[in-house]
Design an enzyme around this catalytic site. Structure first.
Site, PDB file in Angstrom:
ATOM      1  N   ASP A 140       0.878  -1.165   0.000  1.00  0.00           N
ATOM      2  CA  ASP A 140       0.000   0.000   0.000  1.00  0.00           C
ATOM      3  C   ASP A 140       0.921   1.221   0.000  1.00  0.00           C
ATOM      4  O   ASP A 140       1.510   1.559   1.024  1.00  0.00           O
ATOM      5  CB  ASP A 140      -0.875  -0.038   1.262  1.00  0.00           C
ATOM      6  N   ASP A 177     -12.991   5.231   1.359  1.00  0.00           N
ATOM      7  CA  ASP A 177     -11.559   5.309   1.690  1.00  0.00           C
ATOM      8  C   ASP A 177     -11.097   6.765   1.672  1.00  0.00           C
ATOM      9  O   ASP A 177     -10.926   7.360   0.611  1.00  0.00           O
ATOM     10  CB  ASP A 177     -10.781   4.459   0.660  1.00  0.00           C
ATOM     11  N   GLU A 181      -7.056   0.645  -4.354  1.00  0.00           N
ATOM     12  CA  GLU A 181      -7.037   0.554  -2.893  1.00  0.00           C
ATOM     13  C   GLU A 181      -8.369   0.084  -2.299  1.00  0.00           C
ATOM     14  O   GLU A 181      -8.383  -0.841  -1.498  1.00  0.00           O
ATOM     15  CB  GLU A 181      -6.598   1.899  -2.303  1.00  0.00           C
ATOM     16  N   LYS A 194       2.900  11.281  -3.789  1.00  0.00           N
ATOM     17  CA  LYS A 194       1.878  10.582  -4.563  1.00  0.00           C
ATOM     18  C   LYS A 194       1.044  11.562  -5.393  1.00  0.00           C
ATOM     19  O   LYS A 194       0.590  11.225  -6.477  1.00  0.00           O
ATOM     20  CB  LYS A 194       0.993   9.800  -3.592  1.00  0.00           C
TER      21      LYS A 194
END
Ligand code: ADP
Ligand code: MG
Length: 535
Positions: A8, A200, A171, A70
């Site tokens: 992850d 999420d 994810e 990211k």
């Protein structure tokens, strides 16, 4: 043949997991933690630091400490979202030759995939130490709402870290896999199909996925989200309030003092976490700045109600995405069997409350929001490694893939939420007599006009036979593979001439750049291993 792990790679925190005796397990890092901060730095002595060491020196070295990389993956320097981000980041971005957004660290430009690779390399080293075996491959997760460019950049990062990227998975889908594997699903009315909403909300991204879990299959029905919405935005609301208040009182703009920005950020994050369990929290930063009268302190108390007021619209915007995902799946909130919360920001009580109200049920908390994604990636890694297949995974593409017509409109080729892998064929012709080539632009997004979507790249079809306009027929086939990455090929139907085309994402790294990055990261890995042996 080495081991394949699940990773992850988070905006804020990353973690690595592996299947052990049929159970997915998070691997503890060298510092004894189950997650590793996604932070990379170059210290004043020129040493590269990753994870907790990098984060711990951020206040003293804000300009050379890179977090939230990211957000920069596969982005153009001029992208409006990046322009906005540039004002907030304490480190500098630079424009690379191919217009991509790169980071400046220790006065050198460095690509976001290389920085992400340093985090991956660290996780790889930790996994190898734990397994006492070589790790050669990984399943890496990305936000479901990542576009093609962001996915490609993530794949590059894996490659630079020396990992065979076996699969890129989403994810929330990974979290659903972990949930489907765990006792939660099994214990609820034994193998009744369930429709699960995975909500999420991490540090920098938000995803909502509607997932159908059957006995032998996990099928994503729809997904939606925002890759620029997360806990960081909740922090910013408090930061702005404090900075504005300070400016009104002392006429000093703390945003112009990088070390102050980092100190405020740290204190605000702590206060935010406290507000998840307490009714009020205090930010106390002595000597945050100075003016002619001497040192200035920042002292403020913020109540939970006030914080919820400041961030209410952020929570509501996630619910708007939930509505869109449900609409696309042709479902209503009542059709959802379970709501799964993933990501650290879902610890905020107001998020839990509003999500609960929206779906008309208490969200599930049994599964650790920080670990579900890595655990799911480990399950998928084991499956691809030949482990007995438990559930087949069917995912979707998050955004509509389209091309641009000669009037600048976006023409849909593969609609959003189509199951992947998938392929679509479209037919093209010329708009002028004796036109010899056609330019094909490939876009992703929901805008009606091409310019309102993300331009993934394009290609030129050459060598079209001489003919009047509209006569030639060119067949263009677009594929989206299981990683969500786009490929294209073209064929002149009349002459049969094939034209193998690569979708040149504007900001992809070249092979040579990847090799050079790989060498640097390898050297760093080696140093790190030697360092550990000395310690
Ligand atoms: P990512 O997936 O982006 O790496 P995480 O899932 O680790 O992120 O979530 C990180 C975010 O969650 C950060 O913004 C962090 O401040 C927030 N967070 C973590 N714990 C809490 C808490 N107890 N209360 C509120 N927010 C939290
Ligand atoms: Mg996450």
């Amino acid at each position: 043949m080495g081991r394949v792990v699940g990773i992850d790679l988070g905006t804020t925190n990353s973690s690595v997991a592996i299947l052990e005796g049929g159970t997915p397990t998070v691997i503890v890092n060298a510092e004894g933690h189950r997650t590793t901060p996604s932070v990379v730095a170059v210290s004043s002595s020129g040493e590269r630091l990753v994870g907790i060491q990098a984060r711990n020196q951020a206040i003293l070295n804000p300009g050379n400490t890179v977090y939230s990389v990211k957000h920069l993956m596969g982005q153009r320097y001029d992208d409006p979202k990046i322009v906005k981000l540039r004002e907030k980041l304490p480190y500098s971005l630079v424009r690379a030759d191919n217009d991509a957004a790169w980071v400046e660290m220790a006065s050198k430009p460095i690509s976001p995939p290389e920085i992400a690779a340093m985090i991956l390399a660290r996780l790889k080293t930790d996994a190898e130490a734990y397994l006492n075996d070589e790790v050669t491959g990984a399943v890496i997760t990305v936000p479901a709402y990542f576009d093609d460019g962001q996915r490609n950049a993530t794949k590059d990062a894996g490659e630079i870290a020396g990992l065979q990227v076996e699969r890129i998975i989403n994810e929330p889908t990974a979290a659903a896999l972990a949930y489907g594997h765990g006792d939660h699903a099994a214990s609820s009315a034994s193998d009744q199909p369930q429709i699960v909403a995975v909500y999420d909300l991490g540090g920098g991204t938000f995803d909502i996925s509607i997932v159908d879990i059957h006995a032998d299959m996990i099928e994503v029905l729809a997904t939606n989200g925002d890759t620029f919405l997360g806990g960081d935005d909740f922090d910013d609301r408090i930061i702005s309030k404090l900075v504005d208040g300070f400016r009104a009182e002392h006429s000093v703009n703390l945003r112009e003092i990088p070390s102050a920005v980092q100190r405020i950020k740290d204190a605000v994050v702590q206060a935010k976490h406290d507000l998840s369990t307490l009714k009020s929290a205090t930010v106390n930063l002595p000597f945050i700045a100075a003016d002619i009268s001497g040192p200035l302190n920042l002292l403020a108390t913020i109540s939970r109600d006030e914080f919820e007021e400041l961030t209410g619209d952020l929570v509501e915007s996630t619910l708007a995405a939930c509505t869109r995902a449900l609409d696309d799946a042709q479902l209503a909130p009542e059709d959802i069997t379970r709501v799964l919360l993933v990501g650290g920001q879902t610890r905020m009580p107001a998020v839990q409350r509003r999500v609960g109200e929206f779906f008309g049920q208490e969200p599930l908390r049994g599964i650790n929001p920080d670990e579900a994604v890595a655990l799911g990636a480990a399950l998928q890694a084991a499956t691809l490694d030949g482990e007995e297949l438990q559930k087949v995974l069917v995912d979707v593409t998050p955004m509509t893939l389209s091309s641009e017509d000669y009037q600048g409109r976006a023409i849909s080729i593969i609609p959003r939420n189509t199951a992947i892998p998938t392929s679509a064929t479209s037919y093209w012709s010329t708009v002028a007599d004796f036109q010899r080539s056609v330019d094909v632009n490939i876009l992703q997004g929901e805008g009606e006009l091409a310019k309102d979507n993300k331009l993934l790249g394009g290609f030129t079809l050459d060598g079209i036979r001489l003919a009047k306009k509209g006569e030639p027929t060119i067949e263009v086939t677009f594929d989206i593979d299981a990683d969500g990455i786009v490929h294209a090929s073209a064929r002149d139907v009349d002459t049969g001439a094939e034209n193998k085309v690569t979708v040149n994402t504007n900001n992809d790294l070249s092979m040579q750049q990847i090799d050079e990055s790989r060498e640097r990261v390898e050297r760093f890995e080696l140093q790190e291993r030697e360092q550990r042996e000395i310690d």
